[in-house]
Motif scaffolding. Structure first.
Motif, short mmCIF file in Angstrom:
data_model
loop_
_atom_site.label_atom_id
_atom_site.label_comp_id
_atom_site.label_asym_id
_atom_site.label_seq_id
_atom_site.Cartn_x
_atom_site.Cartn_y
_atom_site.Cartn_z
N PRO B 63 0.83 -1.21 0.00
CA PRO B 63 0.00 0.00 0.00
C PRO B 63 0.87 1.27 0.00
O PRO B 63 2.00 1.25 0.51
CB PRO B 63 -0.81 -0.10 1.29
CG PRO B 63 -0.35 -1.31 2.02
CD PRO B 63 0.56 -2.08 1.15
N ALA B 64 0.32 2.36 -0.60
CA ALA B 64 1.08 3.60 -0.76
C ALA B 64 1.57 4.14 0.59
O ALA B 64 2.71 4.60 0.71
CB ALA B 64 0.21 4.66 -1.45
N VAL B 65 0.72 4.02 1.62
CA VAL B 65 1.10 4.54 2.93
C VAL B 65 2.33 3.81 3.46
O VAL B 65 3.27 4.40 3.99
CB VAL B 65 -0.08 4.42 3.93
CG1 VAL B 65 0.34 4.90 5.31
CG2 VAL B 65 -1.26 5.23 3.43
N ASP B 70 7.98 3.71 4.76
CA ASP B 70 9.24 3.03 4.53
C ASP B 70 10.28 4.01 3.98
O ASP B 70 11.43 4.05 4.42
CB ASP B 70 9.01 1.90 3.54
CG ASP B 70 10.25 1.06 3.38
OD1 ASP B 70 10.90 0.80 4.41
OD2 ASP B 70 10.57 0.68 2.23
N TYR B 71 9.81 4.83 3.05
CA TYR B 71 10.69 5.82 2.41
C TYR B 71 11.20 6.82 3.45
O TYR B 71 12.40 7.10 3.54
CB TYR B 71 9.90 6.52 1.30
CG TYR B 71 10.27 7.94 1.01
CD1 TYR B 71 11.50 8.24 0.42
CD2 TYR B 71 9.41 8.98 1.31
CE1 TYR B 71 11.84 9.55 0.14
CE2 TYR B 71 9.73 10.29 1.04
CZ TYR B 71 10.95 10.57 0.47
OH TYR B 71 11.29 11.86 0.20
N LEU B 72 10.28 7.33 4.30
CA LEU B 72 10.68 8.28 5.34
C LEU B 72 11.69 7.65 6.29
O LEU B 72 12.68 8.26 6.67
CB LEU B 72 9.45 8.74 6.14
CG LEU B 72 8.64 9.91 5.61
CD1 LEU B 72 7.65 10.35 6.66
CD2 LEU B 72 9.53 11.08 5.23
N TRP B 73 11.41 6.40 6.66
CA TRP B 73 12.26 5.71 7.62
C TRP B 73 13.68 5.56 7.07
O TRP B 73 14.66 5.81 7.76
CB TRP B 73 11.62 4.35 7.96
CG TRP B 73 12.44 3.56 8.93
CD1 TRP B 73 13.11 2.40 8.69
CD2 TRP B 73 12.71 3.90 10.29
NE1 TRP B 73 13.77 1.99 9.80
CE2 TRP B 73 13.55 2.89 10.82
CE3 TRP B 73 12.31 4.96 11.12
CZ2 TRP B 73 14.00 2.90 12.13
CZ3 TRP B 73 12.76 4.98 12.42
CH2 TRP B 73 13.60 3.96 12.92
N ARG B 74 13.76 5.15 5.82
CA ARG B 74 15.08 4.95 5.21
C ARG B 74 15.80 6.30 5.09
O ARG B 74 17.01 6.41 5.31
CB ARG B 74 14.94 4.30 3.84
CG ARG B 74 14.89 2.76 3.94
CD ARG B 74 14.95 2.09 2.59
NE ARG B 74 13.74 2.29 1.83
CZ ARG B 74 13.69 2.91 0.65
NH1 ARG B 74 14.79 3.41 0.12
NH2 ARG B 74 12.54 3.08 0.04
N LEU B 75 15.04 7.32 4.75
CA LEU B 75 15.61 8.67 4.59
C LEU B 75 16.20 9.14 5.92
O LEU B 75 17.31 9.69 5.97
CB LEU B 75 14.50 9.63 4.15
CG LEU B 75 14.93 10.82 3.32
CD1 LEU B 75 15.77 10.37 2.14
CD2 LEU B 75 13.70 11.56 2.82
N ALA B 76 15.43 8.91 7.00
CA ALA B 76 15.90 9.34 8.32
C ALA B 76 17.20 8.63 8.67
O ALA B 76 18.07 9.19 9.35
CB ALA B 76 14.83 9.05 9.37
N GLY B 77 17.36 7.38 8.17
CA GLY B 77 18.59 6.64 8.42
C GLY B 77 19.72 7.03 7.48
O GLY B 77 20.79 6.44 7.52
#
Lengths: 544, 309
Positions: B63-65, B70-77
């Motif tokens: 799902p898009a959410v 997932d994208y935000l989480w990876r970005l934060a890392g």
């Protein structure tokens, strides 16, 4: 020996979009070494332009013409900017107007004072810091070493004025010109600054003092020149000029100064005769009788008012009453808590402790909704009327704002304007196009519109010239008599309070140090602070 | 200490700005027409098997959410992801293109500020009526001209006609001159207007009269007193300057055929290369926060009144 400064037939004109403005029209005078000459005049009289012309800074687009302009035996009429640069600070030092803004806020006090030393290469770079401290010490700045490293905003008004004088005398100029050196300063500080300037005469320097206040310059000047509309109307030794003024304008200026002896009398001509008409006032005419004060009928009752800002207590346990029809004066130096009290009483600021009762109703600590019906009974007049007007409103709308709507509202506005001595032609004008005196009249018209029982006047005449101040004070005296309005009159000027108030409250550091009838407090002050305020007050010793 | 608190508050606001920017970019690309799988396939072989493989590999069936979080989480890392288009880590793609763009931006900013200060100081004051009218007109023209037009005009005159500078590419300092000038001129135009206005206003202040009454040279008064006051409003424009540099670089790099972040961004947007676009947005937001924090600190440096103990 030729005088230090000789000016003959000086004219200064400015080109403006509306035509040529003649600021100075044929002024002649001299200043000798060790002499103090004062130029007195109201705003627009050309006194500041005269002062600035003497250092070649008359302003952009100014044209200067003179039969003679000699400074220390040099004819400076044909000087170019480069020549003037060598005169400034070295031959003639200028103490510019308004010490609070005359120092660069982004540079240290030491850098500002030392700038003269650098510009004229007076002392080498190494010794400069030491000389700056020495100069600050010379003008009695305490802890000069620490002060030199501070920025102007960290210094009080009096200290900034001292620093400014230090920078003006750093180049040891033969002539020191001081333009309104004591405006915006408290009376006690004002007296110190005047003494400091007078000290410079001992070094052989000539002193040219520019001021709007006759009483201030009378303390130190040897001679006084009275300027009006770019001309000198009268000049002479200070004592003679004050005792036996020849020109009607000088007499009018002297009569306009409020003091103990002017109580109950007019300071100027009746309000109907307006700006520009110089009717000589030889004898003061009485004002209408004061309203009957009923001491048992309090309009306002403040008990134990306390207000803190952060760690500072600016108002501490202040209690007072204002009876119906009474004028209570509130005096104190800047920072003594006067304006905070005004805002507490007006309900614009919540007190940390204490209560205010207005018209027998609780006024403090209640929601604004409860206060609103009574709001019209309590009005406010402040020092800067323009700031209290909506800039897009016309005069008519400013006044009408405080009146109930109705078909005859315009007539009622006109009647109010008439009462404060303004013509119907002002109805559609914008306040910013009016003079300072006219603006304050509009503010008064707005304040009396809803027939209030109390008007809080916060320094209502402090920004006005002495003759305009006289007219506004006369107007307040008349209105108070006619309407029976009580006034809470806040001022740093003891003369004004003595002239107008019934009782007075003396504030010092947020505490009431003394209160009582004005006559008693000012004639027999019991508290040291009241005494020092009165001692510092410049008084005119005149014949009438 | 209040300074630390100010910086901490700035960083906190910055994080919110960064999140908002990243999310807005994500939503915008999601709403744009075209299929993600198409972008990844690009010009390569296109069979149902390959498509299924791609969807599984990139997790596009979730799902898009979920993808967004997932994208935000990876970005934060610190993981910027892989480029759809180039099939390489985004950090690598941007890393090798960052240097030319940074060189261009820094050169242009320095040149613009230098030009603006020189012009403003040279034309401020009431006496110099004509020079100021001329420069004011030129500034207005420069601010209102699109930078690609300035670039083309400069190219056709100085490169094609007189051959003074290379037409395109990134070989040596000579190739940097025209792009940097193109980018610097609009900046200089606006900054000069703001600075001159500030100088004129400062010139009317009482402390300037005091300084002149001390016998200080007019030029010294202008530089020592008035300029610092005029700089305060100009510092406020630092954020705007950063934006202009970033947006301008995209166009200027295109006009002059220079490699750089501008080219990468343009390609990524047109081909819906989501990870690269998002990385550029993230970096820009971070840049904004850094620049604005620096501007706030500059305020404290220039104006002692703001330093409260």
């Amino acid at each position: 020996m030729a005088p230090l400064l000789a000016v003959e037939d000086l004219h200064v004109t400015f080109d403006s979009p509306t035509g040529v403005v003649e600021a100075v029209r044929g002024v002649s005078f001299t200043v000798g070494a060790g002499e103090c000459v004062a130029v007195v005049g109201e705003s627009g009289s050309g006194k500041s332009v005269t002062a600035r012309t003497l250092v070649g800074l008359a302003g952009a687009g100014a044209r200067v013409r003179a039969a003679r302009l000699d400074l220390a035996d040099r004819d400076v009429r044909s000087y170019r900017p480069r020549d003037w640069r060598r005169v400034r600070g070295r031959l003639a030092g200028l103490v510019t107007q308004d010490a609070l803004v005359a120092l660069d806020p982004l540079r240290t006090v030491g850098a500002e004072v030392g700038e003269v030393l650098a510009a004229h290469d007076i002392v080498g770079r190494r010794e400069r810091a030491g000389r700056v401290v020495h100069l600050l010490d010379e003008v009695h700045v305490p802890e000069p070493g620490r002060r030199a490293r501070q920025y102007p905003h960290q210094l009080s008004g009096g200290l900034r004025q001292r620093a400014l004088i230090a920078s003006a005398i750093a180049g040891e100029p033969a002539l020191l010109i001081a333009d309104e050196p004591t405006t915006a300063l408290d009376v006690t500080v004002q007296a110190q600054i005047l003494r400091l300037l007078a000290e410079r005469r001992a070094t052989g320097a000539g002193l040219l003092l520019i001021s709007h206040d006759l009483a201030v310059v009378a303390q130190v000047a040897d001679r006084v020149l009275v300027m009006r509309d770019g001309r000198i109307v009268e000049q002479g030794p200070t004592g003679r000029l004050l005792r036996a003024p020849q020109h009607p304008y000088t007499r009018q200026l002297l009569a306009a100064v409020p003091s103990a002896s002017s109580r109950g009398r007019r300071l100027g001509e009746p309000a109907q005769v307006r700006d520009g008409c110089a009717v000589p006032v030889l004898r003061r005419t009485p004002l209408p009788a004061r309203p009957v004060v009923r001491p048992d009928d309090a309009v306002l009752d403040a008990v134990g008012l306390t207000r803190r800002y952060g760690p500072h207590t600016v108002v501490r346990d202040v209690s007072f009453r204002v009876a119906r029809g009474e004028t209570l004066g509130l005096v104190g130096e800047s920072g003594s808590g006067k304006s905070t009290i005004a805002r507490l009483v007006a309900g614009l600021l919540a007190a940390d402790a204490g209560t205010v009762t207005f018209e027998s109703a609780r006024w403090s600590g209640v929601p604004e909704r409860t206060r609103r019906p009574l709001r019209r009974r309590l009005q406010l007049i402040c020092q800067d009327p323009l700031g209290s007007f909506d800039p897009r409103y016309t005069v008519g709308r400013v006044v009408a704002e405080n009146l109930d709507p109705g078909p005859d509202r315009t007539d009622r506005v006109l009647a109010l304007l008439h009462r404060v001595g303004l013509g119907p032609d002002l109805l559609h004008r914008h306040p910013r196009s009016l003079s300072g005196g006219q603006r304050q009249r509009v503010a008064i018209a707005r304040a009396i519109a809803p027939r209030p029982s109390l008007i809080i006047c916060d320094e209502p005449v402090s920004a006005l010239d002495v003759s305009i101040q006289a007219q506004v004070l006369d107007l307040l005296g008349e209105l108070r008599a006619a309407d029976g309005t009580a006034l809470l009159f806040i001022s740093h000027d003891l003369g004004v309070v003595h002239h107008l108030a019934d009782r007075v409250l003396v504030l010092h550091d947020g505490v009431v140090v003394e209160q009582g009838p004005v006559g008693d407090v000012f004639s027999y002050p019991r508290h040291d602070h009241t005494r020092s305020l009165l001692d510092a007050l410049p008084t005119l010793v005149t014949a009438g | 200490m209040s300074l630390l608190r100010a910086v901490a508050r700035r960083v906190a606001t910055g994080l919110v700005v960064w999140w908002a920017a990243a999310t807005a970019a994500y939503l915008a690309l999601l709403a744009a027409p075209g299929d993600t799988v198409d972008s990844i396939v690009g010009d390569g072989a296109d069979t149902p098997q390959i498509r299924a493989q791609i969807i599984a590999e990139w997790g596009l069936d979730r799902p898009a959410v979920g993808q967004y979080l997932d994208y935000l989480w990876r970005l934060a890392g610190g993981d910027l992801g892989r480029s759809y288009l180039r099939q390489r880590p985004v950090a690598e793609v941007i890393g090798e293109q960052l240097a030319p763009t940074a060189t261009l931006a820094v050169t242009a900013a320095g040149l613009g500020v230098l030009l603006a200060v020189t012009v403003a100081v040279g034309t401020a004051g009431r006496r110099r009526r004509w020079p100021r009218r001329v420069s004011s007109g030129v500034e207005l023209l420069l601010v209102s001209t699109p930078s690609f037009l300035i670039g083309i005009v400069l190219l056709s005159v100085l490169s094609f006609r007189y051959g003074l500078f290379p037409v395109a590419g990134d070989q040596g300092p000579a190739a940097l001159v025209l792009p940097a000038v193109t980018l610097a001129l609009p900046i200089a135009g606006l900054l000069a207007q703001v600075l001159r206005d500030g100088l004129d206003r400062a010139w009317d202040e009482p402390f300037v009269l005091t300084a002149r009454a001390r016998g200080v040279r007019e030029r010294t008064v202008l530089l020592r007193h008035a300029l610092r006051h005029a700089l305060l409003p100009a510092v406020t424009l630092a954020g705007w300057l950063f934006g202009i540099l970033l947006g301008g670089a995209v166009i200027v790099e295109q006009v002059f055929g220079r490699p750089g972040l501008g080219q990468v961004t343009l390609n990524a947007v047109t081909s819906k290369d989501m990870p690269v676009v998002l990385a550029v947005v993230t970096l820009s937001a971070a840049g904004y926060v850094v620049v604005n924090t620096a501007a706030d600190l500059t305020y404290l440096l220039v104006d002692p009144r703001l330093r409260r103990s």
